[in-house]
Write a protein that holds these residues in place. Structure first.
Motif, mmCIF file in Angstrom:
data_model
loop_
_atom_site.group_PDB
_atom_site.id
_atom_site.type_symbol
_atom_site.label_atom_id
_atom_site.label_comp_id
_atom_site.label_asym_id
_atom_site.label_seq_id
_atom_site.Cartn_x
_atom_site.Cartn_y
_atom_site.Cartn_z
ATOM 1 N N ILE A 164 0.850 -1.181 0.000
ATOM 2 C CA ILE A 164 0.000 0.000 0.000
ATOM 3 C C ILE A 164 0.893 1.241 0.000
ATOM 4 O O ILE A 164 1.671 1.457 0.936
ATOM 5 C CB ILE A 164 -0.931 0.024 1.232
ATOM 6 N N THR A 165 0.789 2.037 -1.037
ATOM 7 C CA THR A 165 1.619 3.248 -1.136
ATOM 8 C C THR A 165 0.781 4.524 -1.174
ATOM 9 O O THR A 165 1.297 5.597 -0.865
ATOM 10 C CB THR A 165 2.511 3.195 -2.394
ATOM 11 N N ASP A 166 -0.480 4.419 -1.557
ATOM 12 C CA ASP A 166 -1.353 5.587 -1.567
ATOM 13 C C ASP A 166 -2.029 5.685 -0.198
ATOM 14 O O ASP A 166 -3.225 5.423 -0.046
ATOM 15 C CB ASP A 166 -2.397 5.471 -2.682
ATOM 16 N N ILE A 167 -1.252 6.067 0.810
ATOM 17 C CA ILE A 167 -1.709 6.034 2.202
ATOM 18 C C ILE A 167 -2.915 6.943 2.420
ATOM 19 O O ILE A 167 -3.865 6.582 3.119
ATOM 20 C CB ILE A 167 -0.566 6.437 3.157
ATOM 21 N N LYS A 168 -2.905 8.107 1.812
ATOM 22 C CA LYS A 168 -3.968 9.074 2.051
ATOM 23 C C LYS A 168 -5.325 8.598 1.540
ATOM 24 O O LYS A 168 -6.364 9.087 1.995
ATOM 25 C CB LYS A 168 -3.609 10.414 1.404
ATOM 26 N N SER A 169 -5.313 7.660 0.593
ATOM 27 C CA SER A 169 -6.570 7.157 0.035
ATOM 28 C C SER A 169 -6.890 5.739 0.495
ATOM 29 O O SER A 169 -7.818 5.117 -0.030
ATOM 30 C CB SER A 169 -6.507 7.196 -1.504
ATOM 31 N N PHE A 170 -6.133 5.244 1.460
ATOM 32 C CA PHE A 170 -6.310 3.859 1.909
ATOM 33 C C PHE A 170 -7.430 3.802 2.938
ATOM 34 O O PHE A 170 -7.231 4.058 4.129
ATOM 35 C CB PHE A 170 -4.998 3.328 2.479
ATOM 36 N N VAL A 179 4.481 8.065 6.975
ATOM 37 C CA VAL A 179 4.416 6.725 6.392
ATOM 38 C C VAL A 179 4.182 6.799 4.894
ATOM 39 O O VAL A 179 3.249 7.448 4.431
ATOM 40 C CB VAL A 179 3.297 5.905 7.065
ATOM 41 N N LYS A 180 5.032 6.124 4.138
ATOM 42 C CA LYS A 180 4.897 6.080 2.686
ATOM 43 C C LYS A 180 4.404 4.733 2.183
ATOM 44 O O LYS A 180 3.970 4.628 1.028
ATOM 45 C CB LYS A 180 6.235 6.423 2.026
#
Length: 348
Positions: free
Chosen positions: A147-153, A197-198
């Motif tokens: 998971i790299t798109d943390i803001k949309s997770f 966190v990235k």
């Protein structure tokens, strides 16, 4: 050489469980780790057991004896402060009355290194201390990909925020420390590090075994602890608002607030005295309306948004709908039946 891990272990009056815990920790297939045991002024035989293991593993176990009882959050902070001198790239924070699989650290570090994950999360089992039977299994049906798109997770709103099934890369923690509230401190800690966190990687197998002791099924919570939790969430919201880095996570933070306060806290208080259930529900709804009014329009708490999602997301949005209709008592009664009669629990 394998990357080094610092393991922080707060201990307070858990003598009956320490042998099992230390055996599971010291028999890990991955051995490049230091253990920082924070003895929080235990009054039972915990310190004797700690000393026995520290004498056997003097190069691995370091014991910190608090001069006074500080509580779980401060114990963890003491450990975080001390392990700064140890170096190493990763941090684990475990509970000393549980136990872990022999491959727990190895698999967590392997995935963190392979995928360059800032947080690595494994599955967990909650088991009844008296019977040994599994009460529920969690966090084993997560996305396989990094998971790299943390803001949309979206799962950040629903996932179990407990600290002990997560391997943190040291740099993402930095100077972040646990708040002094008496409940849901793990939730606030997780969201406090999220701006750093990235990437997140899930290990979809049970590697951690959480012991449900005595009153755990109904929740060891008091009015004082509950009020502390409410104050903690409110104070954290204020801090997040003043720090623009948290804007992208605020909606998901409100979902966690609803789950921990609106669902978990209100239910467990009611379990102690069902006659006071209407009061606790009204108290919680008033707190949310006055301090988190956005919960009513939060898309993650909407039945329309969650209808085609997993059972847990649907249950959370259904609970929110019951609150809005002043019918949350129905949820409390169902939860009471599941936990007290069926001896089952359901959590993120």
């Amino acid at each position: 050489m394998n990357p080094k891990v610092n393991v922080i272990v707060p201990v307070y009056n858990v003598a009956p469980y320490l042998e099992v815990f230390f055996q599971s920790l010291l028999n890990q297939t991955f051995q490049n780790f230091d253990v920082w045991v924070v003895n929080d002024k235990s009054t039972d035989h915990s310190l004797d057991i700690i000393r026995k293991f520290s004498e056997r593993f003097p190069d691995k176990i370091r014991v910190i004896n608090n001069a006074e009882n500080l509580g779980l959050s401060e114990d963890r902070n003491v450990g975080l402060n001390y392990c700064e001198i140890s170096g190493g790239g990763y941090i684990l924070i475990l509970d000393s009355d549980d136990y872990i699989e022999p491959t727990y650290i190895e698999k967590m570090v392997f995935n963190a290194e392979r995928y360059n994950a800032d947080i690595t999360v494994c599955g967990l089992e909650r088991f009844d201390d008296q019977t040994g039977k599994t009460v529920c299994t969690e966090m084993v049906n997560n996305p396989e990909q990094l998971i790299t798109d943390i803001k949309s997770f979206e799962m950040l709103g629903y996932m179990n925020p407990v600290v002990w099934n997560k391997l943190y890369r040291r740099k993402v923690i930095g100077e972040t420390r646990f708040t002094k509230i008496k409940r849901s401190e793990d939730t606030i800690f997780l969201f406090s590090v999220l701006p750093n966190v990235k990437s997140i990687k899930f290990v979809n197998e049970v590697l951690y075994h959480y012991r449900l002791r005595g009153e755990s099924l109904s929740g060891s919570i008091t009015d004082e602890i509950y009020e502390s939790m409410l104050e903690g969430f409110l104070e954290t919201k204020k801090n997040f608002i003043s720090d623009g880095r948290y804007n992208d996570f605020m909606e998901l933070f409100v979902v966690q607030m609803f789950i921990r306060c609106g669902m978990g806290g209100a239910c467990r208080l009611a379990f102690k005295d069902m006659r006071r259930m209407p009061y606790y529900v009204r108290r919680t709804r008033r707190f949310m309306d006055e301090n988190f009014p956005e919960w009513r329009r939060n898309k993650y708490l909407s039945l329309r948004h969650c209808w085609c999602r997993d059972f847990h997301a649907l249950a959370v949005s259904f609970a929110a709908a019951l609150y809005k209709c002043h019918l949350f008592g129905i949820f409390v009664c169902v939860y009471w039946f599941m936990s007290h009669v069926c001896k089952k629990d359901f959590r993120a």
